[in-house]
Design an enzyme around this catalytic site. Structure first.
Site: not given
Ligand code: EPZ
Length: 418
Positions: A22-23, A92, A116, A121, A123, A125, A304, A397
């Site tokens: 997925k990632n 996201r 989430c 989370r 952003i 950076l 994860d 997901r």
């Protein structure tokens, strides 16, 4: 609201194949925006997040078509550069369209993704790094407004390793004037897979997988073809499922070296794990000991896999200390596991697990986020009686038909549609 019911006590045995990552699929899909024409991606997992990404690409004017696990994406010259809140809030990772759209069109309006369950989370950076490359960035009414006539290469130093930040900058830098150096880059295999596809499209990227990546800007990219790498998190989840139930399970179509940290911790705990070129096998084990883990950026122990490994530790002999160093709130599964009888004491970033084999009792539990939902299904495999995991949309997901894969190994698990 769909749920999954697991009846514990079955020993899992056999072979199970892993889907595409997925990632990796998500950033690779967004990278297609950098090159008009038809892109062909193989081994793309059937997941809600992939569907959401295809919906966003189509809102931007692309056409996507799926044939099995092959996805073709037709990318036009975009005339719409906005990623709307309604799409971004569902996923996201949509923030990953910011880099490619800005790089190719000199402007982008992307909704702030918001937090989430596992953390705020931010952003920051991502945005600081884009400013370093010369982008004008403002944040108004929940949207990031980015513009740049032409980004210029520079040195970007990430104060903390960020997977999404590294991916966004990789994509933003491909057309920048001159060389971009990314320091303290994320080293995850999914970053490498993205860099490999960008290079197939004609980018000049070196060093992906190390902490220093260089990007030589080029004039344009052309569409290409790519096979997404296997999902190391799904592979690890299936391996832990086999280990938990004391069975022999071979996870195939995976890349064992992507799971070095998990394999070494499972061996330290007492499991015999054997690996071949594209498979990992966990062998039957009845008693294993508690071991401590700290989640860190790759190649360290993957955050994860923290929730899934915690379930394994609830059945261990002795205590384990689990430290979550990446996200500030990634213990949402603890209270649900405690409902099943697990003995876990959570602090802010540390959870102490007192292992007790056979101590879980099935009960209704609630999924709160993607990996927490996987951990609750795993716990159900060893709980006495039935465990009903509610809000299972979280699972969909990131896992392609997990219950069917577990059933193929002998688990008693079914999905309830009510
Ligand atoms: C990616 O998220 C993954 N998602 C996550 O997987 C994974 O847990 C995470 O990397 C860490 O490995 C995708 O790839 C789609 P980060 P990402 O930026 O990129 C902080 C799953 O279950 N940070 O590496 O969002 C951040 O708060 C998901 O599949 C900032 O402070 O993670 C976190 O503490 C969950 N500012 C740390 O860095 C920023 O601008 C690492 O986050 C960016 C990040």
């Amino acid at each position: 609201m769909e749920s999954v019911v697991v009846r514990g006590g079955k020993v899992l045995e056999g072979e199970v194949s892993v889907s595409g990552a997925k990632n990796s699929a998500l950033p690779v899909l967004f990278s297609t925006l950098l090159a008009e024409g038809t892109h062909t991606l193989h081994n793309v997992p059937r997941l809600k997040d992939v569907e959401s990404t295809c919906q966003l690409l189509e809102l931007l004017g692309c056409k996507t078509q799926r044939e099995g696990t092959t996805l073709t994406i037709q990318v036009p010259t975009l005339s719409n550069f906005e990623a709307h809140y309604d799409v971004v809030r569902k996923m996201r990772a949509s923030i990953l369209c910011l880099g490619p759209i800005l790089a190719k069109y000199g402007q982008a309006q992307v909704s702030l993704p918001g937090g989430c369950a596992i953390g705020t989370r931010p952003i920051n950076l991502h945005l600081e790094a884009l400013k370093t490359l010369g982008a004008e960035i403002t944040v108004e009414k929940g949207y990031v407004h980015a513009s740049a006539k032409k980004l210029r290469g520079d040195t970007v130093l990430f104060e903390t390793a960020t997977v999404g930040g590294t991916e966004n900058i990789l994509m933003a830098a491909v057309f920048a004037e001159g060389k971009t150096i990314i320091e303290n880059a994320a080293k995850e295999p999914e970053v490498v897979d993205l860099a490999n596809y960008l290079n197939k499209m004609g980018a000049q990227i070196k060093g992906a997988g190390s902490s220093i990546i260089t990007v030589e800007g080029v004039e344009s990219l052309h569409p290409s073809e790519h096979t997404i790498i296997p999902d190391r998190i799904e592979a690890g989840t299936l391996l832990i499922a086999g280990a938990l139930t004391g069975g022999k399970v071979k996870v195939t179509d995976c890349i064992p070296e992507h799971l070095d940290a998990l394999i070494s911790k499972m061996r330290e705990s007492g499991f015999q794990i054997s690996t071949e070129e594209s498979s990992i096998t966990v062998h039957p084990c009845t008693v294993w000991k508690g071991v401590d883990i700290t989640t860190t950026p790759h190649p360290g122990f993957a955050t994860d896999l923290q929730a899934q490994f915690m379930v394994l530790m609830t059945q261990a002999k002795g205590t384990s200390v689990i430290t979550e160093s990446i996200f500030e709130n990634r213990f949402m599964h603890v209270q649900e596991l405690s409902r099943l009888g697990a003995d876990i004491t959570p602090k802010t970033r540390v959870a102490v697990v007192r292992g007790r084999k056979g101590g879980l009792e099935g009960a209704p539990v609630m999924a709160t986020d993607l990996r927490a939902s996987a951990s609750l299904v795993l716990a159900g495999l060893v709980a006495h009686g039935a465990t009903k995991v509610n809000r299972i949309y979280h699972l969909d997901r990131g896992y392609e038909n997990l219950e069917a894969k577990l059933r193929s190994l002998g688990a008693d698990v079914e999905r309830l549609h009510q």
